[in-house]
Design a protein around this motif. Structure first.
Motif, PDB file in Angstrom:
ATOM      1  N   SER A 161      35.611  31.727  69.607  1.00 27.25           N
ATOM      2  CA  SER A 161      35.746  30.074  70.128  1.00 27.25           C
ATOM      3  C   SER A 161      37.235  30.036  70.934  1.00 27.25           C
ATOM      4  CB  SER A 161      35.777  29.102  69.232  1.00 27.25           C
ATOM      5  OG  SER A 161      36.556  29.260  68.046  1.00 27.25           O
ATOM      6  N   GLU A 203      33.927  23.546  64.954  1.00 25.37           N
ATOM      7  CA  GLU A 203      35.477  23.885  64.679  1.00 25.37           C
ATOM      8  C   GLU A 203      36.133  24.021  66.170  1.00 25.37           C
ATOM      9  OE1 GLU A 203      32.922  25.300  63.288  1.00 25.37           O
ATOM     10  OE2 GLU A 203      33.053  24.352  61.316  1.00 25.37           O
ATOM     11  N   ARG A 221      39.051  25.545  66.615  1.00 25.56           N
ATOM     12  CA  ARG A 221      39.477  26.926  66.733  1.00 25.56           C
ATOM     13  C   ARG A 221      39.215  27.531  65.596  1.00 25.56           C
ATOM     14  NH1 ARG A 221      43.503  28.205  70.726  1.00 25.56           N
ATOM     15  NH2 ARG A 221      42.376  27.632  72.734  1.00 25.56           N
ATOM     16  N   ALA A 222      38.015  27.961  65.144  1.00 26.52           N
ATOM     17  CA  ALA A 222      37.697  28.516  64.016  1.00 26.52           C
ATOM     18  C   ALA A 222      38.340  29.629  63.591  1.00 26.52           C
ATOM     19  CB  ALA A 222      36.232  28.813  63.931  1.00 26.52           C
ATOM     20  N   GLY A 280      32.883  31.236  63.950  1.00 25.15           N
ATOM     21  CA  GLY A 280      33.540  30.847  65.192  1.00 25.15           C
ATOM     22  C   GLY A 280      33.048  31.315  66.334  1.00 25.15           C
TER      23      GLY A 280
END
Lengths: 643, 344
Positions: free
Chosen positions: A27, A58, A60-61, A68
């Protein structure tokens, strides 16, 4: 030539007329940006297109994890495109997790491009690969282009003195450069864009441009080594005119601005941040010169209440949210209905109850829109079927609100809000104005704020108007004076009046979107299922099925002819991204034996699964297996379609 | 925003033809009269005046004032009023709410209308009880209040409306009593203040919380417990025989005796409506040990929300034209010409 669809990777196969590409990465890898810029270059090349951004909730997973992974899919072609495509022909996977999550979707024989620089032991572990898929037979069914994109990017940006971390951030531009080469696109618009974007940091701009150019150059030099080949898709046929790309959120915003202008009213937009509706507030906040006031309220309730206050004071009140926020606004919508003030409510639907799937799409707020208020509290409900369509639907929502003095619910969804499509720029003067009228003089000796006109609407009287002082509120009111009334007969009358006012709103007759006006099967949809239903119906008709596509914009009240239209079909199938909500409304309102095809995975319908369901109604006709879908589609003629 | 035009009216001009439906003896009647007495003093124009309320006994108020009125939903009046003021800043908005409406279900909106400083008068009728729902304890009910929902006494610690308002960033905080002849003066001051002006009015609910303020508000005998604050005046009460002095070392007030009117000698402090710290101390002054501070506790105007919104709009709009056709064709565009119907 592996970039070609369908799977056949021989040089003799004809150029396809549509290709599906999916960019997938972490991500933080900038996949949405890459996809967005590739979309723009596709639009400028004159291809028709549809996109599907699919990203995690999220921001910034944790890096490299399966949850992510962020992806952006684009379907583009030299013919009309209605959906973001079922299975990708090309998958660009920036790390093992992106490969693992997205590989199952890739068409057999499709091309997968991977960055070997990210296939470290650590990343493979995070993606839960026991062994590198590059070393076993995981990728056997596909053409594979695996090389160290990370290293090549660092090589390209080396002269600009970026550290390793910043240098690797240019990977997405390197990949984009390669994609531009693969589909024969000019780099200049991207150079210009990067120079503008990083105007204050010329080094960063130069590094990104170098990465882009290097990716492009890689394509050129590597061309001889299969499986990489360049494909040129000619422009799609489309109506002459000026075009741009537009997302649903942009189209709703512009439609609201146009609607307020057609109503000759300033617009007041009350909003509260919520995915995926916030983009509308972001767009409108920049349009103050169009008479737009945006108000970021303390909560969803204040957002709608302030909009009601603004409508009361004579502006066009608008509020927007997603399902959970609409739930909070619900009591205030009752107040808007009770006091009969104009209000546009935009619901960009997302998945599930409570927080559910905030970044995924669903159509599960139809009951909420139609039935979901206390008391008998009807309001018009209309739905946009595509990003571009949202413009017209937003104008229609404004028109209904002002003309009928009522809150109006406009349904879009996460898919429409985020997806982009080419849009023929409309001429604003082609829309019929609907100027709001304010009552400024008493109509008789007694001021009658609830005495109705021929549309059943009460007059709009702005505070500040001399000699017209009166009181309104949520308590039941006398049918003409508007004073508090608990009189039983009056409440019966007012309930009936509110119901009839909405029920009698003239709605355009329902037309058939595709196919004959009678037949064996009507596939009835609403909202963003338009694209896949249309393609599935088109393919089924080509196979000889007697099936038609009907797509409903006005959900409440329904078009008056809808019952009769549906009675011309033996069966009615309603595909929805919920558990069967429109089906219930159709059964409720029309006593029609509507059947459901439901999907609540947070993903849009695929053409193939709809086609499968349609074919089940016809003996001896088989639906397509996943991999053959595109092949079948290509044999079809490419009618000119306008969205 | 245009300067308001003053209109000559009488108390009668502000009465509606609606039957007032509060319980006989309710403090709301006195507040209604005080407001109807104040509006002519202000030169208010009924056509330009809007009363906006939430839900509760207090919120029936707009039906009884001959102006524009909007009886909204529980707790949300500040949000509706904010929309009204942003749409038409020239309207003179009065917000009517109660302790339940304004501090419980609508506490969030109250906080935000105050910190944004939307220009309006906010009258919070505090009767320390839910009246319209038949007598449950409210967020201002004292601990131990016995009600149908707290049969052996409430255990909730009560909110202090004026302290809440100051904590939310209010720039005007005043206090009055329903039956007090001074109430119009407090309302006048609130109206003169440009910005959100918060006035707590002690209101006697004669059915569910009768005479709960008697210790300082009873018509006779309790006046000695009222400290009426006036800017630049010493903080005197009990016929001037007592006053508040300030213990600067320990940061609290003390009650001192004033002999022969010599308040300076007794060290009585002079009230300064612009002193925010003192306003906090006055709002929180524990009654019993101290008198009840009334009048204008704090009045220090700041730019209003709507003026900031207008200023920002004017700045961002200047030099821009509202061309819808241009807006629609914004971003990167391409043209398909008439001959492109076939793929090239």
């Amino acid at each position: 030539m592996a970039t070609q669809a369908p799977a056949a990777s021989t040089d003799s196969s004809p150029t396809p007329d549509a290709i599906v590409v999916r960019f997938a990465g972490d991500s933080g890898d900038g996949m949405q940006l890459t996809g967005g810029q590739f979309t723009l270059s596709t639009a400028l090349a004159g291809n028709d297109l549809a996109t599907f951004p699919d990203f995690p909730a999220e921001i910034r997973a944790p890096q490299g994890t399966l949850f992510g992974v962020s992806a952006f899919q684009i379907n583009f072609g030299s013919r009309a495109i209605n959906t973001a495509g079922d299975a990708p022909d090309v998958l660009v996977a920036m790390n093992p997790a992106a490969l693992k999550v997205n590989l199952p979707a890739l068409k057999p024989g499709g091309l997968v491009i991977v960055d070997t620089g990210e296939f470290t032991k650590r990343n493979l572990d995070k993606a839960k690969y026991d062994a590198s898929p590059l070393d076993d037979d995981t990728l056997a069914p596909f053409d594979v282009l695996a090389f160290d994109i990370s290293a090549r990017t660092l090589e390209a940006v080396e002269p600009f003195g970026l550290g390793k971390k910043d240098g690797l951030r240019c990977k997405n531009m390197w990949t984009l450069g390669l994609a531009l080469w693969m589909f024969d696109r000019p780099r200049e618009p991207l150079h210009d864009w990067l120079n503008r974007k990083f105007a204050k940091a010329p080094d960063i701009a130069a590094a990104n441009i170098a990465a882009l150019d290097a990716g492009h150059a890689y394509g050129e030099t590597a061309e001889l080594s299969a499986p990489l080949k360049q494909v040129h898709l000619p422009p799609a046929p489309s109506e002459p005119g000026l075009y741009r790309t537009i997302t649903g959120a942009e189209a709703v915003s512009l439609g609201l601005v146009a609607g307020a202008q057609l109503a000759e009213l300033p617009m007041f937009f009350g909003g509260y941040p919520i995915t995926p509706a916030s983009a509308i507030l972001h767009h409108l906040a920049r349009l103050k010169e169009y008479g737009v006031t945006t108000f970021q309220a303390e909560d969803e309730i204040a957002a709608v209440c302030a909009a009601i206050g603004a409508s009361y004071a004579g502006q066009l009140g608008v509020t927007s949210s997603s399902g959970p926020g609409i739930a909070l606004k619900t009591e205030a919508l009752g107040l808007g209905i009770m006091t009969e003030l104009p209000l546009v409510v935009v619901n960009s639907q997302r998945g599930g109850p409570s927080t559910g799937l905030p970044t995924k799409t669903e159509q599960s707020d139809l009951y909420q829109a139609v039935y979901g208020r206390n008391g008998d509290a009807p309001m018009p409900v209309i739905a946009a079927r595509s990003p571009g369509d949202a413009f017209e639907v937003a104008i229609e929502a404004c028109r209904l609100a002002v003309k009928y003095m009522t809150p109006v619910m406009l349904l879009t969804d996460g898919y429409i809000a985020n997806a982009a499509e080419p849009w023929k720029v409309p001429d604003p003067s082609s829309f019929e104005p609907f100027p709001a009228k304010f009552l400024t003089e008493p109509r008789g000796e007694v001021l009658e704020p609830y005495k109705r006109n021929e549309n059943g609407s009460r007059p709009w009287i702005k505070p500040g108007t001399p000699h017209m002082m009166h009181r309104i509120g949520g308590i039941e009111k006398d049918a003409t004076t508007g004073n508090i009334s608990y009189d039983p007969a009056n409440h019966q009358l007012m309930t009936d009046t509110r119901r009839d006012k909405i029920a009698n709103i003239p709605v355009p007759d329902q037309e058939v979107a595709f196919g004959e006006t009678t037949g064996k099967l009507a596939v009835v949809g609403w909202g963003s299922t338009y694209g896949p239903i249309k393609q599935a119906v088109r393919r089924s008709i080509d196979k000889g099925c007697s099936v038609s596509h009907i797509h409903i914009r006005h959900i409440w009240p329904l078009p008056k002819n809808l019952g009769e239209l549906l009675s011309g079909f033996d069966r009615v199938l309603v595909p929805e991204m919920n558990t069967g909500q429109l089906k219930t409304v159709l059964r409720d309102q029309l006593l029609v034996d509507a059947e459901s095809l439901t999907k609540t995975s947070g993903q849009p319908f695929q053409i193939a699964e709809l086609e499968e369901a349609i074919c089940a109604y016809f003996d001896g006709v088989k639906g397509n297996e996943g991999g053959e879908v595109q092949a079948n589609e290509q044999q079809l003629p490419s009618p000119v379609e306008s969205e | 925003m245009n300067a308001p035009v003053k209109i000559e009216t009488t108390l009668k001009d502000w009465e509606t033809d609606q039957e007032v439906r509060w319980c006989p003896g309710c403090g709301d009647y006195a507040i209604l009269k005080a407001v109807q007495r104040t509006l002519p003093q202000l030169g208010s124009d009924p056509a330009n005046t809007v009363f906006i309320s939430g839900i509760g006994c207090s919120s029936r108020f707009p039906y009884y004032i001959e102006s524009y009125g909007f009886h909204t939903i529980h707790g949300r009046a500040p949000a509706v009023a904010t929309g009204v003021k942003l749409a038409n800043p020239d309207l003179d908005v009065w917000l009517v709410t109660g302790d339940g409406d304004g501090l419980s279900i609508g506490g969030n909106h109250m906080m935000h209308v105050l910190r944004r400083n939307v220009n309006m008068q906010i009258m919070l009728f505090n009767n320390e009880i839910y009246g319209l729902t038949k007598g449950q304890y409210s967020p201002t009910s004292r601990e131990g209040t016995r009600t149908p929902t707290s049969p052996i006494g409430s255990v909730d610690h009560p909110a202090n409306p004026c302290a809440f308002a100051l904590g939310s960033g209010a720039r005007f905080v005043g206090r009055g009593i329903d039956v007090s002849k001074n109430l119009p003066d407090v309302l006048n001051a609130a109206h003169a203040h440009q910005g959100a002006a918060f006035v707590e009015i002690f209101q006697n609910c004669i059915v569910y919380n009768k005479d709960v303020f008697d210790a300082f508000a009873a018509p006779k005998g309790a006046e000695g417990q009222q400290l009426w604050l006036a800017d630049g005046e010493p903080m005197l009460f009990d016929k001037g025989e007592k006053g508040l002095a300030f213990d600067a070392e320990n940061l609290h007030f003390t009650v001192v005796d004033v002999v022969d009117g010599d308040w300076q000698a007794a060290g009585v402090r002079v009230h300064n409506v612009k002193n925010r710290v003192m306003a906090h101390l006055l709002a929180e002054l524990p009654f019993g040990e101290f008198p009840m501070p009334l009048g204008v506790l704090y009045d220090d105007p700041a730019p209003t929300y709507e003026s900031a919104v207008i200023a920002e709009r004017e700045a961002s709009v200047s030099g821009k034209e509202a061309n819808l056709a241009k807006l629609l064709s914004g971003g990167q565009t391409w043209t398909v010409d008439g001959t492109a119907a076939d793929p090239v």
